[in-house]
Scaffold this motif. Structure first.
Motif, PDB file in Angstrom:
ATOM      1  N   GLU A 133       0.928  -1.251   0.275  1.00  0.00           N
ATOM      2  CA  GLU A 133       0.026  -0.091  -0.231  1.00  0.00           C
ATOM      3  C   GLU A 133       1.154   1.258   0.463  1.00  0.00           C
ATOM      4  N   LEU A 134       1.753   0.908   1.083  1.00  0.00           N
ATOM      5  CA  LEU A 134       2.916   2.697   0.817  1.00  0.00           C
ATOM      6  C   LEU A 134       3.545   2.630  -0.800  1.00  0.00           C
ATOM      7  N   GLY A 135       3.814   1.984  -1.316  1.00  0.00           N
ATOM      8  CA  GLY A 135       4.688   1.267  -2.175  1.00  0.00           C
ATOM      9  C   GLY A 135       3.728   2.507  -3.544  1.00  0.00           C
ATOM     10  N   ALA A 136       2.787   1.516  -3.312  1.00  0.00           N
ATOM     11  CA  ALA A 136       1.684   2.120  -4.095  1.00  0.00           C
ATOM     12  C   ALA A 136       1.555   3.411  -4.312  1.00  0.00           C
ATOM     13  N   GLU A 137       1.379   4.179  -3.321  1.00  0.00           N
ATOM     14  CA  GLU A 137       1.328   5.492  -3.078  1.00  0.00           C
ATOM     15  C   GLU A 137       2.268   6.306  -3.267  1.00  0.00           C
ATOM     16  N   LEU A 165      10.686  -1.942   0.738  1.00  0.00           N
ATOM     17  CA  LEU A 165      10.536  -1.400   0.098  1.00  0.00           C
ATOM     18  C   LEU A 165      12.192  -0.405  -0.428  1.00  0.00           C
ATOM     19  N   GLU A 166      12.678  -0.693   1.129  1.00  0.00           N
ATOM     20  CA  GLU A 166      14.160   0.039   0.737  1.00  0.00           C
ATOM     21  C   GLU A 166      14.350  -1.175  -0.768  1.00  0.00           C
ATOM     22  N   ARG A 167      14.525  -2.805  -0.487  1.00  0.00           N
ATOM     23  CA  ARG A 167      14.678  -3.679  -1.360  1.00  0.00           C
ATOM     24  C   ARG A 167      14.164  -3.390  -2.819  1.00  0.00           C
ATOM     25  N   ARG A 168      13.242  -2.478  -2.671  1.00  0.00           N
ATOM     26  CA  ARG A 168      12.525  -2.436  -3.817  1.00  0.00           C
ATOM     27  C   ARG A 168      12.538  -1.098  -4.532  1.00  0.00           C
ATOM     28  N   ARG A 169      13.593  -0.616  -4.172  1.00  0.00           N
ATOM     29  CA  ARG A 169      14.872   0.911  -4.168  1.00  0.00           C
ATOM     30  C   ARG A 169      13.130   1.612  -4.142  1.00  0.00           C
ATOM     31  N   LEU A 170      11.911   1.525  -3.759  1.00  0.00           N
ATOM     32  CA  LEU A 170      11.687   2.883  -3.559  1.00  0.00           C
ATOM     33  C   LEU A 170      11.596   3.144  -1.890  1.00  0.00           C
ATOM     34  N   VAL A 223      10.855  -2.176  -8.048  1.00  0.00           N
ATOM     35  CA  VAL A 223       9.082  -1.791  -8.070  1.00  0.00           C
ATOM     36  C   VAL A 223       8.760  -2.072  -8.616  1.00  0.00           C
ATOM     37  N   TRP A 224       9.289  -3.570 -10.168  1.00  0.00           N
ATOM     38  CA  TRP A 224       7.937  -4.118 -10.230  1.00  0.00           C
ATOM     39  C   TRP A 224       7.407  -4.538  -9.784  1.00  0.00           C
ATOM     40  N   THR A 225       7.117  -4.917  -8.763  1.00  0.00           N
ATOM     41  CA  THR A 225       6.226  -5.714  -7.777  1.00  0.00           C
ATOM     42  C   THR A 225       5.069  -5.006  -7.253  1.00  0.00           C
ATOM     43  N   SER A 282      -2.246  -1.356  -8.653  1.00  0.00           N
ATOM     44  CA  SER A 282      -3.004  -0.804  -9.519  1.00  0.00           C
ATOM     45  C   SER A 282      -3.887  -1.313 -10.931  1.00  0.00           C
ATOM     46  N   PRO A 283      -4.580  -1.363 -11.477  1.00  0.00           N
ATOM     47  CA  PRO A 283      -5.079  -1.741 -12.613  1.00  0.00           C
ATOM     48  C   PRO A 283      -4.544  -0.507 -13.440  1.00  0.00           C
ATOM     49  N   LEU A 284      -3.295  -0.843 -14.316  1.00  0.00           N
ATOM     50  CA  LEU A 284      -2.880   0.394 -15.278  1.00  0.00           C
ATOM     51  C   LEU A 284      -3.108  -0.138 -16.218  1.00  0.00           C
TER      52      LEU A 284
END
Length: 259
Positions: free
Chosen positions: A28-32, A67-72, A172-174, A179-181
């Motif tokens: 959820e935080l990553g989506a924001e 989120l750090e591992r996802r580079r966000l 960030v791919w994960t 969200s439906p893009l």
């Protein structure tokens, strides 16, 4: 990491992996962050996030590490966690790297098809066909991702599988597909399903050139529509042509404008 086997059947994967509280918070935080609702440089305060999500600080701390591992997110010693800059260009780069690896995989699979993986890909195509009219965009996107994974495994190239898995899990791919893009209409889903079938048919007849062409069209469409959706979410314009041809002068219709 488990190496691909000759079974070719990824049905053994769990359809719905258990999602812990940190996973859910990270998603959820990553989506924001991806949508631009949290800006680059913003500090993520554990206490505030714990209050907002209604959890203790422990899950928040683990979510931030995810989120750090996802580079966000960037963790700075004695300073805390901050949102990392995330541009549409960097997201496009991720799409392009994934596409390059996937096209290498489909070429290899079409050159020397492994029957078990061909059968699995056929099942994925059948699932996509069923979802054209009845499926929601997210369900269709998930099955499309599974089909692309099947092609990677069918390449027989263990390094390719590892690289694509790392791109999915450690970037960030994960997050961007939370969200439906894409695949918002039956027409879009039909076009994508047909391209996957065309790829399957090319693999069956051992035609790597045709397989690369159809698979490339599918992945390019995914990329362009997802980036267009993200540009709207983030309020940013971007040049579609520059995504794959950085030196080309864009035509007016290749500019996605926002606002």
């Amino acid at each position: 990491m488990r190496a691909p086997t000759s079974r070719g059947d990824d049905d053994s994967e769990r359809k719905f992996a258990a999602r812990t509280i940190p996973d859910q918070v990270a998603d959820e935080l990553g989506a924001e962050i991806v949508a631009g609702r949290r800006k680059a440089g913003e500090r993520l305060v554990e206490l505030d996030l714990a209050r907002d999500f209604g959890v203790s600080r422990g899950p928040i701390r683990e979510a931030i590490r995810i989120l750090e591992r996802r580079r966000l997110v960037e963790l700075l010693p004695r300073r805390g966690a901050y949102v990392r800059p995330l541009s549409l260009k960097s997201i496009a780069d991720l799409f392009n790297v994934r596409m390059a690896l996937s096209l290498l995989a489909v070429r290899a699979m079409a050159t020397s098809p492994i029957e078990s993986y061909v059968e699995t890909l056929a099942r994925r195509c059948a699932e996509l066909d069923e979802l054209v009219e009845t499926g929601d965009p997210m369900a269709f996107a998930r099955v499309t991702t599974r089909a692309v994974k099947t092609v990677a495994r069918g390449s027989g190239n263990e390094l390719l599988v590892e690289l694509l898995t790392d791109l999915a899990n450690q970037t960030v791919w994960t997050t961007i597909w939370k969200s439906p893009l894409d695949y918002q209409t039956p027409d879009l889903r039909r076009a994508a399903a047909d391209l996957m079938v065309t790829t399957l048919e090319a693999i069956k007849r051992r035609d790597p050139i045709a397989a690369v062409a159809s698979h490339g069209r599918l992945l390019e469409g995914d990329r362009d529509r997802a980036l267009a959706s993200l540009s709207q979410l983030r309020g940013e314009a971007f040049d579609l042509r520059a995504i794959s041809q950085p030196d080309a002068r864009p035509a007016p219709d290749d500019i996605v404008r926002v606002g």
